[in-house]
Design a protein around this motif. Sequence first.
Motif, mmCIF file in Angstrom:
data_model
loop_
_atom_site.group_PDB
_atom_site.id
_atom_site.type_symbol
_atom_site.label_atom_id
_atom_site.label_comp_id
_atom_site.label_asym_id
_atom_site.label_seq_id
_atom_site.Cartn_x
_atom_site.Cartn_y
_atom_site.Cartn_z
ATOM 1 N N MET A 71 35.619 -59.796 -34.279
ATOM 2 C CA MET A 71 36.684 -58.915 -33.814
ATOM 3 C C MET A 71 37.637 -59.651 -32.873
ATOM 4 S SD MET A 71 37.717 -55.635 -33.924
ATOM 5 C CE MET A 71 36.269 -54.663 -34.376
ATOM 6 N N VAL A 72 37.081 -60.301 -31.860
ATOM 7 C CA VAL A 72 37.903 -60.993 -30.863
ATOM 8 C C VAL A 72 38.626 -62.185 -31.494
ATOM 9 C CG1 VAL A 72 37.857 -62.256 -28.680
ATOM 10 C CG2 VAL A 72 36.425 -60.232 -28.974
ATOM 11 N N ALA A 73 37.950 -62.875 -32.411
ATOM 12 C CA ALA A 73 38.584 -64.013 -33.088
ATOM 13 C C ALA A 73 39.791 -63.560 -33.909
ATOM 14 C CB ALA A 73 37.577 -64.719 -33.991
ATOM 15 N N LEU A 81 45.460 -67.342 -29.080
ATOM 16 C CA LEU A 81 44.515 -67.607 -27.996
ATOM 17 C C LEU A 81 43.452 -68.608 -28.435
ATOM 18 C CD1 LEU A 81 44.151 -63.904 -26.841
ATOM 19 C CD2 LEU A 81 45.537 -65.689 -25.779
ATOM 20 N N SER A 82 42.848 -69.291 -27.494
ATOM 21 C CA SER A 82 41.943 -70.397 -27.781
ATOM 22 C C SER A 82 40.524 -69.933 -28.098
ATOM 23 C CB SER A 82 41.891 -71.346 -26.578
ATOM 24 O OG SER A 82 41.294 -70.678 -25.463
ATOM 25 N N GLU A 88 34.573 -66.482 -24.028
ATOM 26 C CA GLU A 88 34.601 -65.792 -22.738
ATOM 27 C C GLU A 88 34.619 -64.275 -22.922
ATOM 28 O OE1 GLU A 88 35.218 -66.401 -18.356
ATOM 29 O OE2 GLU A 88 34.457 -67.581 -20.030
ATOM 30 N N ASN A 89 35.413 -63.791 -23.873
ATOM 31 C CA ASN A 89 35.514 -62.352 -24.090
ATOM 32 C C ASN A 89 34.247 -61.781 -24.719
ATOM 33 O OD1 ASN A 89 36.769 -59.727 -25.533
ATOM 34 N ND2 ASN A 89 38.086 -60.375 -23.856
ATOM 35 N N ASN A 262 49.878 -64.346 -17.716
ATOM 36 C CA ASN A 262 49.579 -65.738 -18.057
ATOM 37 C C ASN A 262 48.093 -66.045 -18.061
ATOM 38 O OD1 ASN A 262 52.443 -66.553 -18.103
ATOM 39 N ND2 ASN A 262 52.343 -66.176 -15.879
ATOM 40 N N THR A 263 47.266 -65.042 -17.965
ATOM 41 C CA THR A 263 45.817 -65.221 -17.983
ATOM 42 C C THR A 263 45.195 -64.276 -19.002
ATOM 43 O OG1 THR A 263 45.578 -63.603 -16.190
ATOM 44 C CG2 THR A 263 45.699 -65.935 -15.564
ATOM 45 N N GLY A 264 43.945 -64.528 -19.383
ATOM 46 C CA GLY A 264 43.241 -63.647 -20.308
ATOM 47 C C GLY A 264 43.968 -63.488 -21.624
ATOM 48 N N TRP A 265 44.336 -62.232 -21.926
ATOM 49 C CA TRP A 265 45.047 -61.929 -23.178
ATOM 50 C C TRP A 265 46.499 -62.438 -23.161
ATOM 51 C CZ3 TRP A 265 42.869 -59.711 -27.471
ATOM 52 C CH2 TRP A 265 41.603 -59.143 -27.315
ATOM 53 N N GLN A 266 47.021 -62.689 -21.962
ATOM 54 C CA GLN A 266 48.398 -63.170 -21.794
ATOM 55 C C GLN A 266 49.422 -62.188 -22.385
ATOM 56 O OE1 GLN A 266 48.848 -67.279 -23.042
ATOM 57 N NE2 GLN A 266 46.799 -67.816 -22.279
#
Length: 484
Positions: A71-73, A81-82, A88-89, A262-266
Amino acid sequence: MKKDAGNSYREKRKKSSEFEKREDYLEHELLIMKFRRWKIHLPFRDFHVEFEDLVPALAATIGKVVMVTAMVAAFAAQFGLSSEFIAENVRYELLIAGGIFVIIFSAILNPRANLAGTHGPMIPLIPIIAAAGGHPLALGILIGVFGLLLSITKGGSKLMALTGVGVRGGLLIYLGAVGLISQITKFESWASSVNASTVSFVVIGITILIYAYLARIKKRWLAIPLCSAIAGIVAYAMGVNFEFTTAPGLPHLNPFWWWGENTGWQLGWPDLGHFIAVIPFAILAVAMWSPDYLGHRVFQELNYPKKAKDVLMDVDDTMTVASVRQIVGSTLGGGNIASSWGTYMIPAAIAKRPIPGGAVLTAILCVLASVFGYPMDLAMWEPVLRIALIVGVFLPLLEAGMQMVKEHNDSLSAGTCIFACAFVNPVFGWALTMLLDNLGLIGDHKRAKSLTLKERLIIPGVMFLVCVVSLALAGQLPGIPGIF
């Protein structure tokens, strides 16, 4: 009276040594447990944790890592996103939603509410959601709100009651067969990509033999940990490379970090436009819940004693838990879309275990996997992942569907359901066939005549329209371009 009611389980409980067969002991446990909605339940007072609970807990943990990663991928691919963000999520979801949330809701407050897992059918829609201008937090909040509305109005249990046996069987057969073929294909493709085509053939061949033997000795609840472990060992012994890459640690716990510019999901926090963009997808996600939840409860009904009514999964309460978990998890920064936890419920039902005991172990295993990191690598390794899904989800779905279709009329409903599912998707197939079955156009005509006009036409008709409109808006009807 209140004291007796609170102690009834402890008073009626017997040691396993007092029974000739372990199965008799497990069934007796199911019969004497009396779970109450939204009351405090405690281990040893209201339920026990048995060895059999470890199996669905292992299966659930593997399934959680696998499904949340997928899901997150899918989200990460759309937002650039990397892979570090994904790991991390997933860790965050395992710690907060997989651990703490499960203990509070499905083990203590309401053991008739299944654990809140991952909504797998939504994964293919994520690219469309992103292209439509959707925001993960806006989507999560709306799914939770719509889910709460359905659970409060008891819509989930009503739809389950109006879904005939043939429709249920056809839905399970379709989901099981398509999922089984998909997992085998993905496993074979992966094996070819690492120049180990023989591995997939050998591993699946061994899995078939082990699963058949476990079914013969009535120990299918052992299938996930045993088959997954053997799959991993065989693949490694045949030269397939495996290494641990996720080191121990803790994820970021600050929602403002996850939803920063600029962090997390950005992505920052969502605005009104984001909420409008995800409305059809949120409606569709909740519309998909009913057939999903239905399939999970069926396993309890097939494997539990007929009189064990007080431990059966409550569909509406499960929707409530999934909805609250969705709102909380999304607000905190998680990327999961919630549903009933199939990789937990299916093996738990086969093992003749109620929800809370395994829920406690699942929460512990999810927290350990999150903190230590390395178990996540094992669960995500292709041989372990694919075999766990095959023997833990899709084969049991296929078998349960075939067990349900016994009468000629039911087979007609099942066949129509499979056809409609293949034509569009399981949501369309379920909604259309439920409407036709309740109108008496297919299936059991006597059952249709016993229904009221509301049950026969109005409720199934409204549900069908909601599903079709949502699918059309999301561009999921063949040949019809989506509006969003």
